[in-house]
Design a protein around this motif. Structure first.
Motif, PDB file in Angstrom:
ATOM      1  N   THR A 125       0.503  -0.851  -0.129  1.00  0.00           N
ATOM      2  CA  THR A 125      -0.107  -0.015   0.075  1.00  0.00           C
ATOM      3  C   THR A 125       0.778   1.154   0.026  1.00  0.00           C
ATOM      4  O   THR A 125       0.420   2.288  -0.943  1.00  0.00           O
ATOM      5  CB  THR A 125      -1.295  -0.090   1.505  1.00  0.00           C
ATOM      6  N   ALA A 126       2.370   1.098   0.595  1.00  0.00           N
ATOM      7  CA  ALA A 126       2.798   2.324   0.424  1.00  0.00           C
ATOM      8  C   ALA A 126       4.457   2.221   1.215  1.00  0.00           C
ATOM      9  O   ALA A 126       4.550   0.861   1.681  1.00  0.00           O
ATOM     10  CB  ALA A 126       2.264   3.414   1.781  1.00  0.00           C
ATOM     11  N   GLU A 185       5.926  -3.787   7.903  1.00  0.00           N
ATOM     12  CA  GLU A 185       5.274  -3.681   8.580  1.00  0.00           C
ATOM     13  C   GLU A 185       3.317  -3.424   7.438  1.00  0.00           C
ATOM     14  O   GLU A 185       3.232  -3.733   6.694  1.00  0.00           O
ATOM     15  CB  GLU A 185       4.914  -2.383   9.035  1.00  0.00           C
ATOM     16  N   ARG A 186       2.707  -4.276   8.746  1.00  0.00           N
ATOM     17  CA  ARG A 186       1.117  -3.923   8.000  1.00  0.00           C
ATOM     18  C   ARG A 186       0.530  -3.447   8.295  1.00  0.00           C
ATOM     19  O   ARG A 186       0.502  -2.212   9.082  1.00  0.00           O
ATOM     20  CB  ARG A 186       0.414  -5.333   9.307  1.00  0.00           C
ATOM     21  N   ASP A 187      -0.121  -2.723   7.179  1.00  0.00           N
ATOM     22  CA  ASP A 187      -0.937  -1.679   7.403  1.00  0.00           C
ATOM     23  C   ASP A 187      -2.270  -2.381   7.930  1.00  0.00           C
ATOM     24  O   ASP A 187      -3.071  -2.792   7.751  1.00  0.00           O
ATOM     25  CB  ASP A 187      -1.520  -1.318   5.806  1.00  0.00           C
ATOM     26  N   GLY A 213      -4.171 -14.970   8.919  1.00  0.00           N
ATOM     27  CA  GLY A 213      -3.077 -15.137   8.265  1.00  0.00           C
ATOM     28  C   GLY A 213      -2.127 -14.029   8.410  1.00  0.00           C
ATOM     29  O   GLY A 213      -1.165 -14.142   8.072  1.00  0.00           O
ATOM     30  N   GLY A 214      -2.217 -13.113   8.685  1.00  0.00           N
ATOM     31  CA  GLY A 214      -1.601 -11.148   8.717  1.00  0.00           C
ATOM     32  C   GLY A 214       0.225 -11.760   9.607  1.00  0.00           C
ATOM     33  O   GLY A 214       1.064 -11.228   8.195  1.00  0.00           O
ATOM     34  N   ASP A 215       0.321 -12.507  10.720  1.00  0.00           N
ATOM     35  CA  ASP A 215       1.246 -12.493  11.003  1.00  0.00           C
ATOM     36  C   ASP A 215       2.637 -13.262  10.395  1.00  0.00           C
ATOM     37  O   ASP A 215       3.376 -12.847  10.173  1.00  0.00           O
ATOM     38  CB  ASP A 215       1.142 -12.674  12.372  1.00  0.00           C
ATOM     39  N   GLN A 216       1.820 -14.257   9.643  1.00  0.00           N
ATOM     40  CA  GLN A 216       2.664 -15.764   9.058  1.00  0.00           C
ATOM     41  C   GLN A 216       2.971 -14.628   7.769  1.00  0.00           C
ATOM     42  O   GLN A 216       4.008 -14.830   7.325  1.00  0.00           O
ATOM     43  CB  GLN A 216       1.457 -16.279   8.965  1.00  0.00           C
ATOM     44  N   VAL A 217       2.173 -14.172   7.193  1.00  0.00           N
ATOM     45  CA  VAL A 217       3.044 -12.887   6.186  1.00  0.00           C
ATOM     46  C   VAL A 217       3.119 -12.771   5.986  1.00  0.00           C
ATOM     47  O   VAL A 217       5.142 -12.523   5.285  1.00  0.00           O
ATOM     48  CB  VAL A 217       1.153 -12.471   5.538  1.00  0.00           C
ATOM     49  N   ILE A 218       3.551 -11.658   7.322  1.00  0.00           N
ATOM     50  CA  ILE A 218       4.568 -10.585   7.484  1.00  0.00           C
ATOM     51  C   ILE A 218       6.157 -11.386   7.947  1.00  0.00           C
ATOM     52  O   ILE A 218       7.467 -11.106   7.411  1.00  0.00           O
ATOM     53  CB  ILE A 218       4.212  -9.979   8.349  1.00  0.00           C
ATOM     54  N   VAL A 222       2.248  -3.370   4.158  1.00  0.00           N
ATOM     55  CA  VAL A 222       1.764  -4.791   3.039  1.00  0.00           C
ATOM     56  C   VAL A 222       0.196  -4.969   4.511  1.00  0.00           C
ATOM     57  O   VAL A 222      -0.329  -4.784   4.904  1.00  0.00           O
ATOM     58  CB  VAL A 222       2.438  -5.869   3.744  1.00  0.00           C
ATOM     59  N   SER A 223      -0.772  -4.444   2.656  1.00  0.00           N
ATOM     60  CA  SER A 223      -2.343  -4.926   3.095  1.00  0.00           C
ATOM     61  C   SER A 223      -2.455  -6.359   2.981  1.00  0.00           C
ATOM     62  O   SER A 223      -2.592  -6.999   1.738  1.00  0.00           O
ATOM     63  CB  SER A 223      -3.112  -3.982   2.304  1.00  0.00           C
ATOM     64  N   ILE A 224      -3.186  -7.068   3.645  1.00  0.00           N
ATOM     65  CA  ILE A 224      -3.411  -8.629   3.638  1.00  0.00           C
ATOM     66  C   ILE A 224      -5.036  -8.773   3.521  1.00  0.00           C
ATOM     67  O   ILE A 224      -5.559  -8.357   5.063  1.00  0.00           O
ATOM     68  CB  ILE A 224      -3.061  -9.445   4.338  1.00  0.00           C
ATOM     69  N   LEU A 225      -5.330  -9.552   2.841  1.00  0.00           N
ATOM     70  CA  LEU A 225      -7.219  -9.726   2.568  1.00  0.00           C
ATOM     71  C   LEU A 225      -7.837 -10.524   3.888  1.00  0.00           C
ATOM     72  O   LEU A 225      -8.375 -10.084   4.175  1.00  0.00           O
ATOM     73  CB  LEU A 225      -7.657 -10.301   1.212  1.00  0.00           C
TER      74      LEU A 225
END
Length: 119
Positions: A36-37, A92-94, A58-63, A51-54
């Motif tokens: 995203t930025a 970083e997670r957005d 599982g957002g922490d695993q993706v990061i 990073v934006s995660i749908l």
């Protein structure tokens, strides 16, 4: 003048990383992941990648998967861009989409003053 250059570099890094994320073979990096930025420091040593995660679960695993693949992504980014230094990538997670949805739910819960007058 320097801000304009940093802005263009940020856009180019975002464009290249968006394409490179699809080539990451880490099984943790799956689903709809988008950049995203990008914020790069003035000396181009560090780049903070939002990073934006749908899939929120599982957002922490993706990061973690992106951090693990950071060396590969940095190397490929260095090949694609002609910069003196290839910045170190910090993922970083957005949270902006989540915050926006939360604010929207609060506003919908409040209702408008016209609704109370009509009741």
């Amino acid at each position: 003048m320097a801000k304009n250059r940093i802005g263009r570099i940020n856009e180019e890094i975002q464009r290249e990383l968006s394409a490179l994320i699809r080539t990451v073979k880490d099984p943790r990096v799956q689903g709809l992941v988008s950049i995203t930025a990008v914020e790069t420091t003035a000396d181009l040593r560090y780049a903070k990648i939002y990073v934006s995660i749908l899939d929120q679960a599982g957002g922490d695993q993706v990061i973690r998967g992106l951090k693990s693949a950071g060396g590969y992504l940095r190397r490929e980014l260095g090949r694609a861009l002609s910069l003196r230094y290839t910045p170190e990538l910090i993922f970083e997670r957005d949270q902006s989409i989540d915050k926006g949805a939360h604010i929207l739910s609060i506003l919908e819960g409040l209702g408008s003053p016209d609704d109370e007058n009509q009741a």
